[in-house]
Structures are given as structure tokens and as C-alpha cells.
Design a protein around this motif. Structure first.
Motif, short mmCIF file in Angstrom:
data_model
loop_
_atom_site.label_atom_id
_atom_site.label_comp_id
_atom_site.label_asym_id
_atom_site.label_seq_id
_atom_site.Cartn_x
_atom_site.Cartn_y
_atom_site.Cartn_z
N ASP A 172 45.64 41.84 34.89
CA ASP A 172 45.45 42.60 33.65
C ASP A 172 46.59 42.40 32.66
OD1 ASP A 172 42.98 43.70 34.26
OD2 ASP A 172 43.83 45.44 35.28
N ARG A 173 47.78 42.09 33.14
CA ARG A 173 48.89 41.86 32.20
C ARG A 173 48.59 40.68 31.30
NH1 ARG A 173 54.14 41.07 35.52
NH2 ARG A 173 52.66 39.86 36.79
N MET A 174 47.94 39.65 31.87
CA MET A 174 47.54 38.50 31.06
C MET A 174 46.56 38.93 29.98
SD MET A 174 44.70 36.34 30.70
CE MET A 174 43.86 36.53 32.27
N MET A 175 45.59 39.79 30.35
CA MET A 175 44.61 40.26 29.37
C MET A 175 45.30 41.01 28.23
SD MET A 175 41.50 39.47 30.48
CE MET A 175 40.65 38.99 31.99
N PHE A 176 46.21 41.91 28.58
CA PHE A 176 46.89 42.71 27.55
C PHE A 176 47.78 41.83 26.67
CE2 PHE A 176 46.45 46.32 30.75
CZ PHE A 176 45.30 46.79 30.14
N ALA A 177 48.40 40.80 27.27
CA ALA A 177 49.23 39.91 26.46
C ALA A 177 48.39 39.18 25.41
CB ALA A 177 49.94 38.90 27.37
#
Length: 312
Positions: A172-177
Motif C-alpha cells: 500500500d505504501r507504493m499505492m500512496f506514493a
């Protein structure tokens, strides 16, 4: 005889003063009446539009447009303009909706994407708002990173997905980035545009009244820049949603769950156009719902507060 003339002169002077006082009183009454009329114009709003008229003017047109699209779609299917595996019928797409409903996965698809999109947008709002204020008010910062923000805003969001996957992995961190890189420049540039359109007289009046620093920013600058800021927020949400869909289509992992973008990609992988159409419609419906439930009421409130729209 002289006494009579003097008495007549005094009487005429008194009559003149009385006439001037009467005219002044009449002018005062006219001004008071004008002010009362202006107050009445400001406080008396237009009559509320009947519910039937609202339904006819605002609900009936989009419903009619949807019905026409469905009719044209069905006609194209019946005319066999394309094979069934390329152009499914509305009934086939509805069958996909029913299957997802009975399997209990329909709201899961929607919530997975909506929760990511809203959280990413809120993070972009927290970052983009102070960034926009700094860029708008500090000349060296504006000269340094203003063009970079404009360039980032024009960069397609899908370009950030490969580096985000390499840097952060499939999570999810990739999505938020990806969402932040797509939305923050739009929000910041919208606020910069709104601040640029604030009349300098507002700022000088605020400083005269003691509204300086953070107080002036909160009470003078932000309210005056609200129309441009709101436009930036709408564009920021659009970039957030599109960035998320691009990330979900390209990056897939069991740990990420199945959102609307992944549903679209699954339909392509399985050569199921009905699933592809279902994903497209759900993505479109979410975008319309967010605009109708949040941005449209906020925009109407801003317009009404500035006397630019009638109350409904």
C-alpha cells in the motif's frame, strides 16, 4: 419701517434654515430608506424551488441520458456490429454485477479502491496545502520549485508506478506514493493560482486590522483564495483517482487485494469484456459520486457565500 424690514429678513432667514433642515432631513430619510432596501435585498433570498421542478431539471436529464446510452448499446448488440466477446450486452454486464453481489465481492472491490483513494487524497491535501502557501508567498521558493510543480502536474501518473514498485515494493505504501506524486502538484498549483488572484487591497486591509502572519493567512488569504483552491482540490482528487487506477492495473499482488483497477486487469487477462465493462462503470460511478456528494455542495456553498448563486 427699518424694524419691519429687519423682522422680515429674520423671518426669511429662519424659513431658509427650516427649508435646509427639511431638505437635510428628507435626504437622511432617503438614505435610510435606501439602506433598508439594500438590507432587504441581502436578507430576502429567492423562493425555494419546488421539489418537482428540481427533479425535472436536475434528475430527469441524467437519467434520460443513461437510458439513451443503454438503448443505443442494446441496439448495437442486436445489430451485431461487433462479436459478443468484444461488445457484451447490458444484460451480460448486469450478470457480472449480480454474480459479484451474490458472492459478496462487489463492495469489497469498491471499498478497496475508495479507501486507498480517499486516504491518499487526504495525505495529498495535508502536504499540498502548506506547500502551495509557501510557493505562493515566498518568491525564492516559487522561482525554485514552481516550474517543477507544473512539470510534475503534466507528467502522466502511470510513469510513477515502475519506480514506486522498485523503491517500495508491492504494498500500500507504493499505492500512496503514486497518489501523492499525482495529486500534490495539482493541489499546490490550485492554491497558488487562488492566492495570485487575491486583490492586494484585501491583504492591506487585513494588515491594518492586525491580521498578519498565520492569522492573516487563515482569516484573509485562504478565504479569498478559496475558489482557486477548490478547483485545485477537484483536480487533485481526479489525479488521485486516476493515479490509483494506474497503480492497481500495473501492480498486482495477493497482499494488495482486488480493487477496481485490478478487477479491470483481471477482465483483460480472462478476456471477459463484461468484467471489463463492470470495472469501468464502477470506476465512473465512484468518480461521479464523490463529485456529487462532496465537491458540488462545497462549490455551491462557496458561490452562495459570494452571492454568485441562488439558494436551492
Amino acid at each position: 419701517m427699518a424694524s419691519t424690514d429687519t423682522t422680515g429678513t429674520k423671518a426669511a432667514a429662519q424659513d431658509g434654515r427650516g427649508g435646509a433642515a427639511g431638505r437635510a432631513g428628507g435626504a437622511g430619510l432617503d438614505v435610510a430608506g435606501l439602506e433598508a432596501g439594500l438590507d432587504a435585498l441581502e436578507t430576502t433570498g429567492p423562493a425555494r424551488v419546488p421539489l418537482r421542478s428540481t427533479l425535472v431539471s436536475k434528475v430527469l436529464p441524467p437519467v434520460t441520458a443513461v437510458v439513451l446510452v443503454l438503448v443505443v448499446w442494446e441496439v448495437l448488440v442486436l445489430c451485431h456490429v461487433a462479436p459478443a466477446y468484444k461488445l457484451p450486452s447490458p444484460g451480460d454486464v448486469w450478470g457480472e454485477v449480480s454474480d459479484a453481489w451474490y458472492q459478496g465481492t462487489l463492495f469489497g472491490y469498491i471499498w478497496t479502491s475508495v479507501s486507498r483513494g480517499l486516504l491518499g487524497f487526504l495525505l495529498a491535501l495535508v502536504i499540498g496545502t502548506p506547500l502551495g502557501l509557501v510557493v505562493a508567498r515566498v518568491r525564492p521558493v516559487r522561482a525554485a520549485i514552481g516550474p517543477i510543480l507544473s512539470g510534475l502536474q503534466s507528467l502522466p501518473s502511470v510513469a510513477w508506478v515502475p519506480p514506486a514498485v522498485i523503491w517500495l515494493g508491492l504494498n500500500d505504501r507504493m499505492m500512496f506514493a503514486v497518489i501523492l506524486l499525482g495529486a500534490v502538484p495539482s493541489i499546490a498549483n490550485g492554491l497558488v493560482s487562488g492566492v495570485d488572484q487575491v486583490p492586494p487591497l484585501f491583504l492591506r486591509a487585513g494588515r491594518t486590522l492586525g491580521a498578519t502572519g498565520l492569522r492573516g493567512t487563515w482569516h484573509i488569504l485562504l478565504p479569498a483564495a478559496l475558489p482557486g483552491y477548490l478547483a485545485g482540490l477537484k483536480q487533485g482528487w481526479a489525479f488521485s483517482w486516476r493515479s490509483l487506477m494506474a497503480a492497481e492495473i500495473i501492480a498486482s499482488s495477493p497482499d494488495l487485494g482486488i480493487g477496481l483497477g485490478q478487477l479491470l486487469e483481471n477482465g483483460r487477462t480472462n478476456s471477459s469484456m463484461s468484467m471489463v465493462f463492470l470495472a469501468i462503470f464502477l470506476i465512473l460511478i465512484v468518480g461521479i459520486a464523490v463529485d456529487l456528494l462532496f465537491f458540488s455542495p462545497l462549490e455551491r456553498w462557496v458561490l452562495r457565500s459570494r452571492g454568485l448563486a441562488a439558494r436551492r
